[in-house]
Write a protein that holds these residues in place. Sequence first.
Motif, short mmCIF file in Angstrom:
data_model
loop_
_atom_site.label_atom_id
_atom_site.label_comp_id
_atom_site.label_asym_id
_atom_site.label_seq_id
_atom_site.Cartn_x
_atom_site.Cartn_y
_atom_site.Cartn_z
N MET A 370 0.87 -1.27 -0.04
CA MET A 370 -0.06 -0.05 -0.03
C MET A 370 0.90 1.30 0.08
O MET A 370 0.62 2.19 -0.59
CB MET A 370 -1.00 0.01 1.12
N MET A 371 2.09 1.19 0.56
CA MET A 371 2.98 2.40 0.82
C MET A 371 3.45 2.50 -0.77
O MET A 371 3.64 3.41 -1.34
CB MET A 371 4.13 2.08 1.63
N PHE A 372 3.97 1.38 -1.53
CA PHE A 372 4.09 1.54 -2.84
C PHE A 372 3.08 2.06 -3.90
O PHE A 372 3.33 3.22 -4.57
CB PHE A 372 4.40 0.19 -3.63
N GLY A 375 3.29 5.88 -3.76
CA GLY A 375 4.65 6.25 -4.39
C GLY A 375 5.91 5.98 -3.71
O GLY A 375 6.96 6.68 -4.24
N CYS A 376 5.79 5.21 -2.60
CA CYS A 376 7.05 4.78 -1.96
C CYS A 376 8.09 4.07 -2.97
O CYS A 376 7.74 3.52 -3.88
CB CYS A 376 6.63 3.68 -1.09
N PRO A 388 11.61 10.75 1.05
CA PRO A 388 11.62 11.62 -0.01
C PRO A 388 10.41 11.95 -0.54
O PRO A 388 10.01 12.84 -1.39
CB PRO A 388 12.71 10.97 -1.10
N VAL A 389 9.45 10.73 -0.49
CA VAL A 389 8.20 10.93 -1.14
C VAL A 389 6.81 11.34 -0.23
O VAL A 389 5.78 11.37 -0.18
CB VAL A 389 7.52 9.80 -1.71
N GLY A 390 7.46 11.93 1.05
CA GLY A 390 6.29 12.24 2.27
C GLY A 390 5.52 11.40 2.82
O GLY A 390 4.50 11.85 3.26
N ILE A 391 5.89 9.93 2.88
CA ILE A 391 5.00 8.74 3.53
C ILE A 391 5.43 8.73 4.99
O ILE A 391 4.58 8.93 5.86
CB ILE A 391 5.24 7.57 2.73
#
Length: 474
Positions: A370-372, A375-376, A388-391
């Motif tokens: 789900m993180m991917f 955008g992970c 870097p992608v704010g997660i």
Amino acid sequence: MGVIIFNITQKKHAILRNYPLVGYLRYFFESIRPEFRQYFFESDADGKPFNRRQRSIVYQRAKNVRQTVAFGMQTDPNQAGYEWMAHSIYPVHIKNKSPRVLVGNKQCMQPYDASILNIGAMSFGALSKTAIESLNAGAQLGGFAHNTGEGGISPYHLMGGDLIWQIGTGYFGCRDHAGNFDEVLFQQNASRPNVKMIELKLSQGAKPGHGGILPAAKNTPEIASIRNVPVNSTIVSPPAHTAFSDAKGLIYFLETLRQLSGGKPVGFKICIGSKQEFTDICQEMKLTGIVPDFITIDGAEGGTGAAPLEFTDNVGMPLMEALSFVSTTLTKMGLKKHIRLIAAGKIITGFDILKVISLGADICYIARGMMFSLGCIQALKCDSGKCPVGIATQEENLYKGLDPSDKKVRVANFHKNTLQAVVELMESSGYKELSDIKSANIFRRISQLETKSLEEIYFKDTLAISTKTMSQLN
């Protein structure tokens, strides 16, 4: 010249003292090593903990773009570890493209009709507010559930998605000032209409038997309010619960949660360590007559934002072994028909879901997948607060780049397309129902000259008894 003199005189870093300028280059390249490896040197099947093919299929399904591959398989079917399933020359058609399972036995007053695929436990605090909001809104769009993680129910969990409220040893959201369980606070949160199930966390796969620490720097007024803890203080989640200390106490505590929640489904999450301890829990179920509605099995390959190396790599039972053990134990004790099993640990594809269902699972959690979908990029910086992608961050300049209005759709897409893959695999194998999925029809290459079914690998004792019984009858 000043930099050179400083490094020659400092005593902490030998490489900078001996090579003042080249040493800085070394540290710079080391800092970007994960990114260089991922983008320039890593093959499609190499990356850890998830390779590029696994990450790519999530991205494709989340974006609802082409999900096919060309020119044949890239894995080697002759290498040990290769897995496949038996198809049928008589495929079937399944009308229901979104399989669901009812959670709740006869002791449950408010059973929950759950999707077989849901969002795994990830707390607000570990994840950013925009990440949590995106996940919950995605769950609402797709009609599936979102596990809160042990950090409590935040405003960002209230975007309309169904919740599975997880309670850990810190009792966040239902604790008194001393850190003990508070019945009144629990009842207030458990009575929320969007809280559908209550999950008591005993241990997690990434660091079983290990507590956690919320540093004072991360304990903002907002997080402190959600977790009901003093602001700007270091909060320790102990390794063990204080509300009980043995199997009988656990069972009675689960019944307390069931009663206080108004009869909602209750269960516990565990990474299997001692088999005897789990057997003891089952024996107490039989003795007391109190049976939980579900048990979540977290494999040792499960992930977390931060864990000691030894715990991550060398503590706990892997998911496949744990599932087969739990399923067999519950079946032998006559409890399996009353308890739903939820599987968690490196599940990404439809094939992964079918494997765990074949070993006894009814439902699955996906967390890192789900993180991917959000955008992970597997930067492996979850424990730094610099995602870097704010997660996995609480820094506004980072998490503001994650737009929930876009990402919630990707979460829902990933769920829908993964379930579609599950149904297509079932159809091609001749399975009309989830109960038709058998471990005898999924295979793993043990060596170049030997192949075994998952039934032979994980249920060999049961299989041996069954074979002996049949030979005696004949």
